[in-house]
Enzyme design. Sequence first.
Site, PDB file in Angstrom:
ATOM      1  N   ALA A  67     -15.627  -3.696  -1.348  1.00 42.36           N
ATOM      2  CA  ALA A  67     -14.303  -4.211  -1.635  1.00 42.36           C
ATOM      3  C   ALA A  67     -13.922  -3.948  -3.162  1.00 42.36           C
ATOM      4  CB  ALA A  67     -14.430  -5.936  -1.602  1.00 42.36           C
ATOM      5  N   GLY A 112     -18.604  -4.225   1.043  1.00 44.45           N
ATOM      6  CA  GLY A 112     -17.542  -4.166   2.139  1.00 44.45           C
ATOM      7  C   GLY A 112     -17.775  -2.722   2.968  1.00 44.45           C
ATOM      8  N   GLU A 115     -20.639  -3.121   5.077  1.00 48.20           N
ATOM      9  CA  GLU A 115     -20.164  -3.929   6.099  1.00 48.20           C
ATOM     10  C   GLU A 115     -19.411  -3.159   7.149  1.00 48.20           C
ATOM     11  OE1 GLU A 115     -19.124  -6.728   3.174  1.00 48.20           O
ATOM     12  OE2 GLU A 115     -20.183  -8.269   4.466  1.00 48.20           O
ATOM     13  N   GLU A 135     -23.357  -7.764  -3.874  1.00 52.95           N
ATOM     14  CA  GLU A 135     -22.870  -8.580  -4.121  1.00 52.95           C
ATOM     15  C   GLU A 135     -23.452  -9.675  -4.922  1.00 52.95           C
ATOM     16  OE1 GLU A 135     -23.057  -7.497  -0.996  1.00 52.95           O
ATOM     17  OE2 GLU A 135     -21.056  -7.084  -0.106  1.00 52.95           O
TER      18      GLU A 135
END
Length: 261
Positions: A67, A112, A115, A135
């Site tokens: 992200a 992300g 993911e 993270e």
Amino acid sequence: MAEFEHLSLSTTGNILTITINRESRLNALNQATLSELKETIQSIYDDKDIRGVILTGAGEKAFVAGADISEFKELNEMNARKFSEEGQEIFALIENCHTPVIAVVNGFALGGGCELAMACHMRVVTSDAKFGQPEVNLGIIPGYGGTQRLTHLIGKGRAFEYMMTGDMIDAETAESWGLANHVAENKTSAIELAMDILQKIEKKAPLAIDFVVDCVNAVYNPGENGYQTEANAFSRCCGTEDFKEGAAAFLEKRPANFKGE
Ligand code: COA
């Protein structure tokens, strides 16, 4: 085909390639990119002409490096649930899409990005690919489904280790653990391999492919009885014209001409 700021779309026959195009930020997912991705995936649901999707990142260095951390300063306890749930919803759209989606993971697939790759049906990766959920280095955890999908894909003990240390998983290890389907030498050969897989699938009965998606995903849907989903889907297949055509073609020793009916 729609024009986007952060995605480029191209088609080869009936295969759509979606490239996340923020190379200077290692293709990090900002909110604008996520919303373009959502619109693109939703449009695939309604487009029967698209028979396969390749999702990749621009350049040679990264699929998606996570992200976009520069947007994190806006996050607080009040709005972060929405941030997480909206990302989860977009990734679930990919996972549940009846059109097969292959992530071509070229380089880093972190946070992300890991993911996103895991939400795709398959992953074909370059030999320098690196997966990770780093993270914890930022004081957070994966929020776009990573705690669940990484555990499903590599098992509980390994998922704990990699989510707690933030260490990266190299391509060869990812392949041996089932996180990557195949390792290719470079991005060009990874795209060729993904294309070959999708072109093979394209020749099969489309409704059977739809049901494979539903049944495999049922395994990961608590509360759903996957065996019942399978039996329902199997009986639906047996009511299709394509089933008659597939069986007839086999007996007549000719290629089947499936119509998706
Ligand atoms: N969000 C925003 N920007 C990012 C980013 C992210 N997730 N990942 C990389 N970038 C930016 C960097 O800030 C840098 O920008 P700059 O040129 O303006 O300084 C640019 O992309 C290139 O990255 P850089 O860190 O210089 O490359 P590197 O080869 O030294 O390291 C990584 C590559 C992937 C190891 C490193 O960029 C990294 O750790 N990224 C963050 C990964 C992460 O924590 N993801 C999970 C987020 S929840």
